[in-house]
Write an enzyme that holds these catalytic residues in place. Structure first.
Site, PDB file in Angstrom:
ATOM      1  N   ASP A 177      45.974  16.078  31.434  1.00 55.38           N
ATOM      2  CA  ASP A 177      45.942  17.469  30.951  1.00 55.38           C
ATOM      3  C   ASP A 177      47.023  17.647  29.897  1.00 55.38           C
ATOM      4  OD1 ASP A 177      46.055  20.147  30.409  1.00 55.38           O
ATOM      5  OD2 ASP A 177      45.866  20.775  32.494  1.00 55.38           O
ATOM      6  N   HIS A 182      52.172  23.226  28.382  1.00 54.51           N
ATOM      7  CA  HIS A 182      53.053  22.568  29.343  1.00 54.51           C
ATOM      8  C   HIS A 182      54.069  21.633  28.691  1.00 54.51           C
ATOM      9  CE1 HIS A 182      50.167  24.238  32.095  1.00 54.51           C
ATOM     10  NE2 HIS A 182      49.193  23.585  31.502  1.00 54.51           N
ATOM     11  N   ILE A 197      55.438  25.875  30.706  1.00 54.40           N
ATOM     12  CA  ILE A 197      55.322  26.075  32.151  1.00 54.40           C
ATOM     13  C   ILE A 197      54.688  24.836  32.790  1.00 54.40           C
ATOM     14  CG2 ILE A 197      55.182  28.578  31.929  1.00 54.40           C
ATOM     15  CD1 ILE A 197      52.165  28.394  32.462  1.00 54.40           C
ATOM     16  N   GLY A 200      49.451  24.305  36.727  1.00 59.53           N
ATOM     17  CA  GLY A 200      49.130  24.862  38.044  1.00 59.53           C
ATOM     18  C   GLY A 200      48.761  23.750  39.022  1.00 59.53           C
TER      19      GLY A 200
HETATM   20  C1  LIG Z   1      45.262  25.967  30.906  1.00 57.22           C
HETATM   21  C2  LIG Z   1      46.348  26.374  31.835  1.00 57.22           C
HETATM   22  C3  LIG Z   1      46.549  25.687  32.937  1.00 57.22           C
HETATM   23  C4  LIG Z   1      47.632  26.046  33.872  1.00 57.22           C
HETATM   24  O1  LIG Z   1      47.925  25.243  34.701  1.00 57.22           O
HETATM   25  S1  LIG Z   1      48.456  27.540  33.753  1.00 57.22           S
HETATM   26  C5  LIG Z   1      49.671  27.463  35.048  1.00 57.22           C
HETATM   27  C6  LIG Z   1      49.150  27.888  36.374  1.00 57.22           C
HETATM   28  N1  LIG Z   1      48.711  29.246  36.393  1.00 57.22           N
HETATM   29  C7  LIG Z   1      49.584  30.286  36.337  1.00 57.22           C
HETATM   30  O2  LIG Z   1      50.787  30.124  36.209  1.00 57.22           O
HETATM   31  C8  LIG Z   1      48.989  31.662  36.483  1.00 57.22           C
HETATM   32  C9  LIG Z   1      49.825  32.523  37.366  1.00 57.22           C
HETATM   33  N2  LIG Z   1      49.216  33.838  37.570  1.00 57.22           N
HETATM   34  C10 LIG Z   1      49.475  34.872  36.739  1.00 57.22           C
HETATM   35  O3  LIG Z   1      50.246  34.759  35.801  1.00 57.22           O
HETATM   36  C11 LIG Z   1      48.780  36.168  37.055  1.00 57.22           C
HETATM   37  O4  LIG Z   1      48.354  36.183  38.383  1.00 57.22           O
HETATM   38  C12 LIG Z   1      47.526  36.442  36.146  1.00 57.22           C
HETATM   39  C13 LIG Z   1      47.938  36.450  34.669  1.00 57.22           C
HETATM   40  C14 LIG Z   1      46.459  35.359  36.386  1.00 57.22           C
HETATM   41  C15 LIG Z   1      46.949  37.814  36.516  1.00 57.22           C
HETATM   42  O5  LIG Z   1      47.957  38.753  36.485  1.00 57.22           O
HETATM   43  P1  LIG Z   1      47.657  40.284  36.091  1.00 57.22           P
HETATM   44  O6  LIG Z   1      47.001  40.358  34.761  1.00 57.22           O
HETATM   45  O7  LIG Z   1      48.952  41.014  36.260  1.00 57.22           O
HETATM   46  O8  LIG Z   1      46.578  40.696  37.124  1.00 57.22           O
HETATM   47  P2  LIG Z   1      46.726  41.709  38.337  1.00 57.22           P
HETATM   48  O9  LIG Z   1      46.951  43.080  37.781  1.00 57.22           O
HETATM   49  O10 LIG Z   1      47.703  41.158  39.325  1.00 57.22           O
HETATM   50  O11 LIG Z   1      45.265  41.639  39.008  1.00 57.22           O
HETATM   51  C16 LIG Z   1      44.133  42.091  38.278  1.00 57.22           C
HETATM   52  C17 LIG Z   1      42.902  41.576  38.998  1.00 57.22           C
HETATM   53  O12 LIG Z   1      42.865  40.145  38.867  1.00 57.22           O
HETATM   54  C18 LIG Z   1      42.908  39.540  40.157  1.00 57.22           C
HETATM   55  N3  LIG Z   1      43.772  38.364  40.034  1.00 57.22           N
HETATM   56  C19 LIG Z   1      45.077  38.341  39.697  1.00 57.22           C
HETATM   57  N4  LIG Z   1      45.520  37.091  39.663  1.00 57.22           N
HETATM   58  C20 LIG Z   1      44.482  36.309  39.998  1.00 57.22           C
HETATM   59  C21 LIG Z   1      44.326  34.912  40.152  1.00 57.22           C
HETATM   60  N5  LIG Z   1      45.352  34.074  39.978  1.00 57.22           N
HETATM   61  N6  LIG Z   1      43.125  34.457  40.523  1.00 57.22           N
HETATM   62  C22 LIG Z   1      42.082  35.304  40.742  1.00 57.22           C
HETATM   63  N7  LIG Z   1      42.164  36.633  40.590  1.00 57.22           N
HETATM   64  C23 LIG Z   1      43.359  37.118  40.231  1.00 57.22           C
HETATM   65  C24 LIG Z   1      43.477  40.593  41.085  1.00 57.22           C
HETATM   66  O13 LIG Z   1      43.060  40.383  42.427  1.00 57.22           O
HETATM   67  C25 LIG Z   1      42.888  41.848  40.494  1.00 57.22           C
HETATM   68  O14 LIG Z   1      41.528  41.913  40.816  1.00 57.22           O
HETATM   69  P3  LIG Z   1      40.914  42.975  41.822  1.00 57.22           P
HETATM   70  O15 LIG Z   1      41.440  44.305  41.401  1.00 57.22           O
HETATM   71  O16 LIG Z   1      39.447  42.838  41.724  1.00 57.22           O
HETATM   72  O17 LIG Z   1      41.446  42.582  43.176  1.00 57.22           O
END
Ligand SMILES: C/C=C/C(=O)SCCNC(=O)CCNC(=O)[C@H](O)C(C)(C)COP(=O)(O)OP(=O)(O)OC[C@H]1O[C@@H](n2cnc3c(N)ncnc32)[C@H](O)[C@@H]1OP(=O)(O)O
Length: 274
Positions: A177, A182, A197, A200
């Site tokens: 990846d 990253h 970062i 994931g």
């Molecule tokens: C190519 C990249 C690869 C990687 O490896 S990236 C690194 C790994 N991933 C991360 O670091 C992501 C970490 N997570 C976040 O930063 C946040 O989390 C998000 C940006 C994904 C979302 O945050 P926000 O925009 O503030 O969303 P909300 O206001 O908390 O929730 C809005 C709706 O979205 C759903 N939701 C939030 N996070 C997730 C998730 N991670 N997976 C699935 N759904 C999610 C909630 O539940 C809710 O939805 P409902 O109102 O319908 O309940």
């Protein structure tokens, strides 16, 4: 600009993926295994970390439409493993985009991949994942299914902390990846991060090691399934603490950073008794 909703429900072309013993050792190093886990990091009686299943079942991503790739993060990951993975092997994978949901602040795109043994055709892995594309919500779609995960109202049965190295993402990316989020500070800055970062799936693999060693006696053949939601980014060098509630084979877990920020939430795993 925007997502192509027409991709939903269409199975992509079958993809063949083979791996070598070196690939699985490199993966183990990428998720932080080292000198105390030589059965995963060297060829002596080599076994494979169960979370490698997610990489084994990956295929080249489908084109989801026009959007800023920097806004895409890995949101959820689950897998079921039907038998222990060999140190070197191969699978044929077919994958389908199963949904595009409107989460307001972004779009959640879910996919499922099924991998069968390249030689025998027997099912090996089912992998389900979701990506969250920030800024692509608000198109008037469904919000999608909700699950009933609830934090137990008791202290965890186990807590285990693993350090990650400052260069962890640079090792992990060699498993395939190469997303610059990253590794490239300039690209990470465009995505709104101070620095690159951690993948994931690296956090996921570190968490899987904790579950494997604490609950499965380090025996990958007992590790049947794992799922979780990525809730906050991890920076390479941060420590990860996995809290585990285990009443039986069905396990709940959460992974958090030193400051208490939960980075994998709604964790579930299935480990068979030894
Ligand atoms: C190519 C990249 C690869 C990687 O490896 S990236 C690194 C790994 N991933 C991360 O670091 C992501 C970490 N997570 C976040 O930063 C946040 O989390 C998000 C940006 C994904 C979302 O945050 P926000 O925009 O503030 O969303 P909300 O206001 O908390 O929730 C809005 C709706 O979205 C759903 N939701 C939030 N996070 C997730 C998730 N991670 N997976 C699935 N759904 C999610 C909630 O539940 C809710 O939805 P409902 O109102 O319908 O309940």
């Amino acid at each position: 600009m925007g997502l192509d909703h027409g991709v939903v429900g269409h199975e992509g072309p079958a993809y063949e993926h083979t791996w070598t013993a070196k690939d699985t050792m490199l993966y183990a190093l990428g998720v932080g295994a080292g000198t105390s886990e030589l059965e995963f990091t060297t060829e002596k009686g080599q076994r494979v970390l169960p979370t490698f299943a997610v990489l084994a079942a990956q295929s080249p991503g489908r084109r989801l439409g026009d959007f800023d790739r920097a806004m895409l993060v890995h949101a959820e990951q689950a897998f079921e493993l039907f038998r222990e993975l060999p140190a070197a092997g191969g699978v044929r994978t077919s994958s389908t985009v199963t949904g595009i949901y409107d989460k307001g602040s972004g779009a959640l795109v879910t996919s499922e991949a099924r991998a069968v043994d390249l030689r025998t055709g027997e099912p090996v892995i089912v992998s389900r994942s979701a990506v969250f594309i920030r800024g692509e919500g608000g198109f008037g779609g469904e919000r999608g299914p909700r699950d009933d995960w609830a934090l137990p109202d008791r202290a965890p049965d186990h807590k285990i902390t693993y350090a990650t190295r400052p260069e962890q993402a640079l090792i992990y990316r060699l498993s395939g990846d190469y997303n610059p989020l990253h590794s490239d500070p300039e690209f990470a800055g465009r995505a709104g991060f101070d620095r690159p970062i951690l993948h994931g799936l690296c956090t996921y693999g570190v968490t899987g090691r904790a579950l494997l060693h604490v609950l499965a006696g380090s025996d990958p053949s007992r590790f049947k399934a794992m799922s979780g939601r990525f809730t906050s980014p991890v920076f390479p060098g941060e420590s990860l603490t996995v809290s585990i509630w285990a009443d039986g084979p069905e396990v709940l877990f959460r992974t958090a950073k030193d400051d208490g920020t939960v980075v994998i939430d709604r964790g579930r795993a299935t480990i068979t008794p030894g």
